[in-house]
Design a protein around this motif. Sequence first.
Motif, short mmCIF file in Angstrom:
data_model
loop_
_atom_site.label_atom_id
_atom_site.label_comp_id
_atom_site.label_asym_id
_atom_site.label_seq_id
_atom_site.Cartn_x
_atom_site.Cartn_y
_atom_site.Cartn_z
N ALA A 20 41.45 58.67 -5.00
CA ALA A 20 40.84 57.34 -6.53
C ALA A 20 40.21 56.57 -6.54
CB ALA A 20 41.72 57.40 -7.50
N LEU A 21 40.75 55.79 -5.24
CA LEU A 21 40.86 54.45 -4.26
C LEU A 21 38.84 54.51 -3.95
CD1 LEU A 21 41.66 51.89 -3.18
CD2 LEU A 21 42.10 52.91 -1.35
N LEU A 22 38.78 55.38 -3.42
CA LEU A 22 37.11 55.77 -3.14
C LEU A 22 36.22 55.78 -4.24
CD1 LEU A 22 37.74 57.08 0.50
CD2 LEU A 22 37.30 55.19 -0.10
N ARG A 23 36.51 56.09 -5.24
CA ARG A 23 35.97 56.04 -6.19
C ARG A 23 35.43 54.96 -7.58
NH1 ARG A 23 38.36 61.38 -6.43
NH2 ARG A 23 39.61 60.48 -8.61
N GLU A 24 36.86 54.10 -6.90
CA GLU A 24 36.91 53.28 -8.10
C GLU A 24 35.75 52.16 -7.79
OE1 GLU A 24 40.23 49.53 -8.88
OE2 GLU A 24 40.33 50.81 -7.10
N ASP A 25 35.52 52.07 -9.11
CA ASP A 25 33.77 50.86 -9.40
C ASP A 25 34.83 50.01 -9.24
OD1 ASP A 25 32.13 49.38 -10.65
OD2 ASP A 25 32.05 49.99 -12.82
N LEU A 26 33.59 49.20 -8.38
CA LEU A 26 34.06 48.07 -7.87
C LEU A 26 33.56 46.93 -8.72
CD1 LEU A 26 34.33 48.40 -3.98
CD2 LEU A 26 35.86 48.43 -5.64
N ASP A 27 32.13 47.06 -9.21
CA ASP A 27 31.38 46.20 -10.61
C ASP A 27 32.10 45.21 -10.74
OD1 ASP A 27 29.25 46.57 -8.52
OD2 ASP A 27 28.99 48.47 -9.90
N ARG A 28 33.97 46.07 -11.79
CA ARG A 28 34.42 44.92 -12.66
C ARG A 28 35.33 43.68 -11.90
NH1 ARG A 28 39.20 46.52 -12.59
NH2 ARG A 28 40.17 48.49 -11.95
N LEU A 29 35.09 44.22 -10.70
CA LEU A 29 36.57 43.31 -10.09
C LEU A 29 35.48 41.81 -9.62
CD1 LEU A 29 38.01 45.62 -7.57
CD2 LEU A 29 38.37 44.79 -9.89
N SER A 30 36.47 40.73 -10.17
CA SER A 30 35.87 39.53 -9.64
C SER A 30 35.93 39.17 -8.21
CB SER A 30 36.42 38.46 -10.22
OG SER A 30 37.81 38.70 -9.35
N VAL A 31 35.20 38.08 -7.39
CA VAL A 31 35.47 38.12 -5.80
C VAL A 31 36.99 37.61 -5.81
CG1 VAL A 31 34.89 36.19 -4.67
CG2 VAL A 31 33.06 36.86 -5.97
N ALA A 32 37.91 36.75 -6.28
CA ALA A 32 39.13 37.20 -6.25
C ALA A 32 39.79 38.58 -6.05
CB ALA A 32 39.84 36.69 -6.87
N GLU A 33 39.37 39.00 -6.56
CA GLU A 33 40.11 40.82 -7.24
C GLU A 33 39.50 41.35 -5.92
OE1 GLU A 33 41.17 41.26 -11.29
OE2 GLU A 33 38.81 42.04 -10.99
N LEU A 34 38.31 41.75 -5.54
CA LEU A 34 37.92 42.31 -3.96
C LEU A 34 38.22 41.81 -3.24
CD1 LEU A 34 34.28 42.14 -4.95
CD2 LEU A 34 35.46 44.12 -4.69
N GLU A 35 39.17 39.94 -2.93
CA GLU A 35 39.07 39.23 -1.61
C GLU A 35 41.02 40.39 -1.32
OE1 GLU A 35 38.43 35.32 -2.07
OE2 GLU A 35 36.54 35.68 -1.26
N ALA A 36 41.15 39.60 -2.54
CA ALA A 36 42.59 40.39 -3.03
C ALA A 36 42.74 42.11 -2.42
CB ALA A 36 43.26 40.21 -3.33
N ARG A 37 42.03 42.78 -2.52
CA ARG A 37 41.60 44.69 -2.24
C ARG A 37 41.28 44.44 -0.72
NH1 ARG A 37 39.64 48.92 -5.55
NH2 ARG A 37 38.62 50.57 -4.42
N ILE A 38 40.48 43.83 -0.67
CA ILE A 38 40.56 43.40 1.04
C ILE A 38 41.55 43.71 1.46
CG2 ILE A 38 39.45 42.59 3.02
CD1 ILE A 38 36.75 42.69 0.85
N ALA A 39 42.39 42.08 1.76
CA ALA A 39 43.49 41.97 2.16
C ALA A 39 44.38 42.66 2.22
CB ALA A 39 44.06 40.41 1.51
N ALA A 40 44.91 43.75 0.46
CA ALA A 40 46.00 44.65 1.12
C ALA A 40 45.65 45.32 1.69
CB ALA A 40 45.99 44.81 -0.82
N LEU A 41 44.12 46.05 1.67
CA LEU A 41 43.22 47.69 2.46
C LEU A 41 43.85 46.78 3.71
CD1 LEU A 41 40.49 48.26 0.56
CD2 LEU A 41 42.41 49.67 0.80
N GLU A 42 43.28 45.99 3.86
CA GLU A 42 43.65 45.66 5.66
C GLU A 42 44.90 45.48 6.54
OE1 GLU A 42 41.66 41.87 5.52
OE2 GLU A 42 39.99 42.30 6.69
N GLY A 43 46.20 45.03 4.89
CA GLY A 43 47.54 45.39 5.51
C GLY A 43 47.90 46.40 5.23
N GLU A 44 47.39 47.46 5.18
CA GLU A 44 47.50 48.87 5.45
C GLU A 44 46.80 50.02 6.21
OE1 GLU A 44 49.12 52.52 4.60
OE2 GLU A 44 49.74 50.51 3.18
N ILE A 45 45.61 49.22 7.12
CA ILE A 45 45.08 49.99 8.17
C ILE A 45 46.40 49.02 9.83
CG2 ILE A 45 43.52 49.61 9.96
CD1 ILE A 45 41.41 48.93 7.27
N ALA A 46 47.01 48.10 8.61
CA ALA A 46 47.64 47.56 10.07
C ALA A 46 48.72 48.33 10.33
CB ALA A 46 47.68 45.86 9.67
#
Length: 68
Positions: A20-46
Amino acid sequence: MRVMDLDDILGSRPDDPLSALLREDLDRLSVAELEARIAALEGEIARSRRKIDHAVNHRASADALFKR
């Protein structure tokens, strides 16, 4: 070491959260939401990397103990 392909990662369940995460439409997200998503994903990678390190070190310790 075998390289995992996308089918290995996604699994066979259509309701798998990673799928579901990989299929999620990113077009609807703002820059701030995309940055938060990246931070969360980087935390999960770590967190995942720490788990891998722990597993490898645990295995090495067990191997040394039993002199495999």
